[in-house]
Design an enzyme around this catalytic site. Structure first.
Site, PDB file in Angstrom:
ATOM      1  N   ASP A  70     -25.570  35.759   2.328  1.00  0.00           N
ATOM      2  CA  ASP A  70     -24.943  35.234   1.126  1.00  0.00           C
ATOM      3  C   ASP A  70     -25.814  35.342  -0.107  1.00  0.00           C
ATOM      4  O   ASP A  70     -25.318  35.300  -1.211  1.00  0.00           O
ATOM      5  CB  ASP A  70     -24.551  33.772   1.330  1.00  0.00           C
ATOM      6  CG  ASP A  70     -25.743  32.853   1.287  1.00  0.00           C
ATOM      7  OD1 ASP A  70     -26.798  33.260   1.806  1.00  0.00           O
ATOM      8  OD2 ASP A  70     -25.637  31.749   0.742  1.00  0.00           O
ATOM      9  N   CYS A 119      -1.777  25.336  -5.080  1.00  0.00           N
ATOM     10  CA  CYS A 119      -0.459  25.701  -4.571  1.00  0.00           C
ATOM     11  C   CYS A 119       0.474  25.841  -5.764  1.00  0.00           C
ATOM     12  O   CYS A 119       0.056  25.755  -6.910  1.00  0.00           O
ATOM     13  CB  CYS A 119       0.065  24.651  -3.601  1.00  0.00           C
ATOM     14  SG  CYS A 119       0.386  23.093  -4.398  1.00  0.00           S
ATOM     15  N   ASP A 150     -28.251  36.102   8.014  1.00  0.00           N
ATOM     16  CA  ASP A 150     -29.204  35.479   7.109  1.00  0.00           C
ATOM     17  C   ASP A 150     -29.213  33.999   7.487  1.00  0.00           C
ATOM     18  O   ASP A 150     -28.338  33.524   8.197  1.00  0.00           O
ATOM     19  CB  ASP A 150     -28.711  35.684   5.673  1.00  0.00           C
ATOM     20  CG  ASP A 150     -29.461  34.828   4.687  1.00  0.00           C
ATOM     21  OD1 ASP A 150     -30.698  34.828   4.754  1.00  0.00           O
ATOM     22  OD2 ASP A 150     -28.807  34.157   3.868  1.00  0.00           O
TER      23      ASP A 150
END
Lengths: 54, 829
Positions: free
Chosen positions: B714, B109, B525
């Site tokens: 992935d 942040c 997957d």
């Protein structure tokens, strides 16, 4: 209608001023980090050791 | 506020003890007080906390809000993970000044931005340190200090200055600013400048136009003055603002095509030219305001479009830059040298330390270890590796250092092969034409024919002077010009991608939303996508199925004590199953085999593979990852592991089915494992043992059946399939190649963002179609008016701006209401 000779240049000058200010802001990188600038103000609150940037 | 962060030594311990690390905010699993570091999960975090406090920057901890999706702020314990900044140090703005550009990983942040800038400016010599929070880039300039020996070091002191930031836990990856999106930035800025100029001109020309329209008693001389002043403002602005469109129109015409920019350019130039002519001869109607306003609205659309694309691209570039790490080459004389993977010569020896990814394809020369190959093969259990084993770039070394002889680099690696397969697969998708372009292809010729028809009809048919006929044709072009049409898609896209970004989804391609909506089949997957890619201990007491090898809680505690000494994923899974167990001292790790401990009165203890523990290998033939524990001469017990399915996998699969989509599972893993995962996720169709080529073939088969496939994967082995699918998505934990291939990258532990993306895609599609309908209905009213020669500059201006505003307003509805199916994001503590 002679007032036009005064008002028209005035209106144009003001508009031009806005444009120049915007182009200057763009050139000086003020539109580079829109997210950071909004938050940065919350953190630069201690002047004794300078703001977050040099 | 000071009471709870009064400093690491004075802070009162919460009554329930420290549950989360005071530096990185991760849960603490062991008893940190007993380990001598109360409040911290590891020594690195304690050091970082002390560093921040010592510099008086402890307010950081009050102000920050941790983002659960960002990497935790854990300092790297492995010095090899820190890249060499030497090649990236360049000359600064002033003579003698040095500069380096870095990408920051771990930015949570705005407080992180503040902390980094503070840490850097506190270092002697630093002249400029600024973090861009949007792009996560850090620019650092400094004067090398003689008293710190900076000029003598290779990197001119970069490491000295950056060390505190690295110690706090940020990762800083150097990049080349020239290579990273400089072009995009430049076009975007040029568009913004053009937008500003035309916006200024539009506002000021309107000042004169309004007075001409409504100044009923205005004399002809005053009106001409107004027109001349309008021309003075409008013509330079048009000349400046038309360039992006004119360039694209000329390119299209040269290629023998007509795109939307041809009528735009023609309309603006024609309107400006005709208006100038009207002004010169003192006519009543000048369209300067319409021409400039048209340009202004179109530039807004163009700018939004470029911004949406640029943002997606910079996210992708960021991911790629972070992926490039260096490898350690061992020279013949034994010295080590860091090098970029593509510069390593074939035959060289590369050292791969535990916890490091293998950077090259090669054969193990010495060392025994376990490799996590899940990104390449999709197999979740680690693989034993010893001398002679082939290893591939992208696998993760788990337990011991390996020396690898390089077999292939660059174009001949497995990775390069997969990239080639991917490029081949992508060819098909490049042919996809966005909805807006399809509309433009139909629309542009119609507009030209209408304008030409109006000109010829009024000139030859109705006998008007050709100048007046041309003015009417220009009005037709202005009216039909696709202001609303040009805004219809980009506005919706920008708002949709902003929405999705806040929900943790990156849209990487401009047409991803459209293609996502069209998907009717989802192919998952397994490892890392449907599952978390992380092994967890199966429940199994003495009575659990699995024969007489079930374990007791005592066994688990003992095993966890041994396992706490290892980084092997199975050992970590055991340690995670018994949180808070302190590590036993004196445990010896035998890479590729297991852990041994001299033990207590009951004799030596071994935890490891079946062979290592003298246990029967695979007694019930189920395969799957397992660990054995043998205490002295007693019967060994067995721990079994499974790759846990993501918590919401079953819910997401059933929601997808409820949408009427077919769902499939394609995995490179063994059938038994795949079947178990398919059962857990509620999938009926699955295929195991799929190679990357098999996956592409399966997708091609589905395409031939007329299906449009959303592929979610992935691994490196999924990358070609991701590129071949109609649309594809990757979790942010995926390998960089897969993330590059995917259209959508989603963050977090859950699959639900996918449903959110589909819901947003549906809504966006509805809004785009509504926008088209609005734009066309506007045309249906105004075109006849224009053809009849009834469109005065006033009508043109009003019609044009209302239609644009209506379209923008309609698109805004997407940002207002929470779409269905998008789960609320978990808030940071």
């Amino acid at each position: 209608m002679n007032i036009l000779l005064f008002l028209i240049p005035l209106a144009l000058a003001l508009g031009l001023l806005g444009l120049v200010a915007f182009l200057w802001a763009l050139r000086s990188g003020q539109f580079d980090d829109l997210d950071g600038a909004a938050h940065r103000i919350l953190f630069d609150d201690d002047p004794q050791d300078g703001p977050g940037q040099p | 506020m000071t009471a709870e962060t009064a400093g690491f030594d004075g802070a009162p311990m919460p009554s329930e003890g420290w549950t989360h690390c005071r530096h990185c905010g991760e849960p603490i699993t062991d008893d940190c007080c007993a380990a001598g570091r109360p409040g911290f999960c590891c020594v690195g975090c304690e050091g970082a906390f002390k560093l921040v406090n010592g510099l008086g920057l402890d307010r950081y901890y009050e102000r920050r809000c941790l983002d659960p999706e960002t990497r935790a702020l854990k300092p790297d314990t492995d010095p090899d993970a820190i890249p060499d900044y030497t090649p990236h140090v360049s000359e600064g703005a002033q003579p003698g000044e040095a500069a380096v550009h870095l990408l920051v990983e771990g930015l949570h942040c705005a407080a992180c931005v503040w902390l980094i800038e503070r840490l850097l400016t506190l270092q002697p010599g630093v002249t400029h340190a600024r973090v861009n929070m949007t792009t996560r880039r850090l620019t650092l300039r400094w004067m090398p200090q003689d008293d710190r020996d900076d000029p003598a070091t290779e990197d001119r002191g970069a490491r000295r200055i950056l060390d505190p930031v690295l110690a706090v836990g940020y990762r800083l990856v150097p990049y080349d600013p020239a290579a990273l999106g400089r072009d995009t930035d430049r076009t975007e800025k040029a568009l913004l400048r053009a937008m500003a100029v035309t916006g200024f001109a539009a506002g000021n020309v309107m000042l004169f136009s309004v007075s001409v329209w409504f100044g009923g008693d205005m004399g002809a001389v005053t009106r001409d003055l107004m027109h001349w002043l309008s021309a003075l403002i409008a013509l330079p602005a048009i000349a400046y603002g038309i360039r992006p469109f004119a360039r694209s129109a000329v390119t299209a015409l040269r290629a023998g095509r007509a795109n939307m920019d041809v009528p735009i350019t023609l309309a603006v130039l024609l309107a400006a030219g005709m208006s100038l002519w009207e002004t010169a001869r003192g006519g009543p109607h000048a369209y300067f305001d319409a021409a400039v306003m048209l340009l202004f609205f179109l530039l807004i659309g163009r700018y939004l479009d470029s911004r949406a694309r640029g943002r997606a691209r910079s996210a992708a570039e960021h991911l790629l830059a972070l992926g490039s790490r260096s490898v350690t080459v061992i020279e013949p004389d034994g010295s080590a040298r860091a090098s970029r993977p593509e510069r390593v010569a074939v035959g060289a020896t590369v050292l791969v330390t535990p916890g490091e990814r293998v950077g090259v394809d090669g054969t193990v020369a010495s060392g025994v270890s376990d490799l996590d190959t899940s990104l390449i093969t999709g197999e979740s259990a680690p693989r034993r590796t010893g001398p002679g084993t082939r290893v591939f770039a992208g696998t993760l070394n788990l337990s011991a250092a390996l020396r690898v002889t390089v077999d292939a680099v660059g174009e001949r690696t497995l990775l390069a092969e997969i990239v080639r397969m991917m490029e081949a697969a992508e060819q098909g998708r490049a042919r996809y034409v966005a909805l807006a372009d399809r509309v433009a292809r139909l629309y542009a010729p119609v507009v030209h024919v209408l304008a030409l028809g109006a000109f010829l009809g009024w000139w030859l048919g109705a006998g008007l002077p050709w100048q007046d006929a041309l003015l009417i044709a220009a009005a037709v072009l202005i009216i039909t010009c696709p202001c609303a049409l040009a805004l219809a898609v980009p506005v919706v896209q920008v708002i949709a991608s902003g929405r999705l970004l806040r929900a943790g989804l990156f849209l990487k391609s401009a047409t991803a939303l459209e293609r996502l909506r069209e998907a009717d089949t989802v192919v998952f997957d397994k490892t890392g996508t449907l599952t978390q890619g992380r092994l967890e201990l199966c429940p199994g007491g003495p009575d659990a199925p699995g024969g007489g090898w079930g374990w007791t809680p005592d066994d688990l505690r003992l095993a966890a004590g041994l396992a706490a000494n290892s980084r092997h994923p199975l050992a970590r899974a055991i340690a995670a199953a018994a949180p808070g167990t302190p590590a036993l001292p004196g445990v010896v790790e035998h890479p590729g085999a297991g852990l041994a401990w001299d033990g207590d009165s009951a004799g030596p203890v071994r935890l490891g593979s079946a062979a290592f523990c003298d246990a029967p290998a695979d007694p019930d033939g189920e395969g799957g990852p397992e660990l054995w524990l043998r205490r002295g001469p007693g019967t060994p017990v067995r721990f079994r592991f499974t790759d846990t399915v993501r918590t919401d996998a079953a819910a997401v699969v059933s929601a997808l089915k409820a949408r009427g989509m077919a769902v499939e599972l394609l995995s490179g893993d063994r059938p038994a494992t795949v079947a178990a995962v398919a059962r857990a996720a509620g999938l009926d169709t699955w295929r195991a043992g799929q190679t990357p080529a098999d996956k592409v073939a399966r997708l091609a088969a589905l395409r031939d059946q007329g299906r449009r496939v959303l592929m979610v994967g992935d691994g490196l082995n999924d990358a070609p399939a991701l590129a071949a699918a109609h649309v594809s998505a990757s979790p942010s934990s995926a390998v960089d190649v897969s993330q590059t291939a995917a259209d959508v990258v989603f963050q977090g532990e859950r699959l639900a963002p996918l449903l959110g993306a589909l819901a947003v895609a549906d809504r966006a599609d509805r809004l785009v179609k509504q926008n088209f309908a609005l734009a066309f209905s506007y045309n249906a009213i105004t075109i006849p008016l224009a053809l009849a020669g009834q469109v005065t500059p006033l009508i043109a201006a009003v019609a044009m701006s209302t239609s644009s505003l209506v379209v923008i307003g309609n698109a805004m509805r997407l940002s207002r209401r929470e779409p269905v199916g998008l789960p609320a994001q978990e808030q940071a503590a």
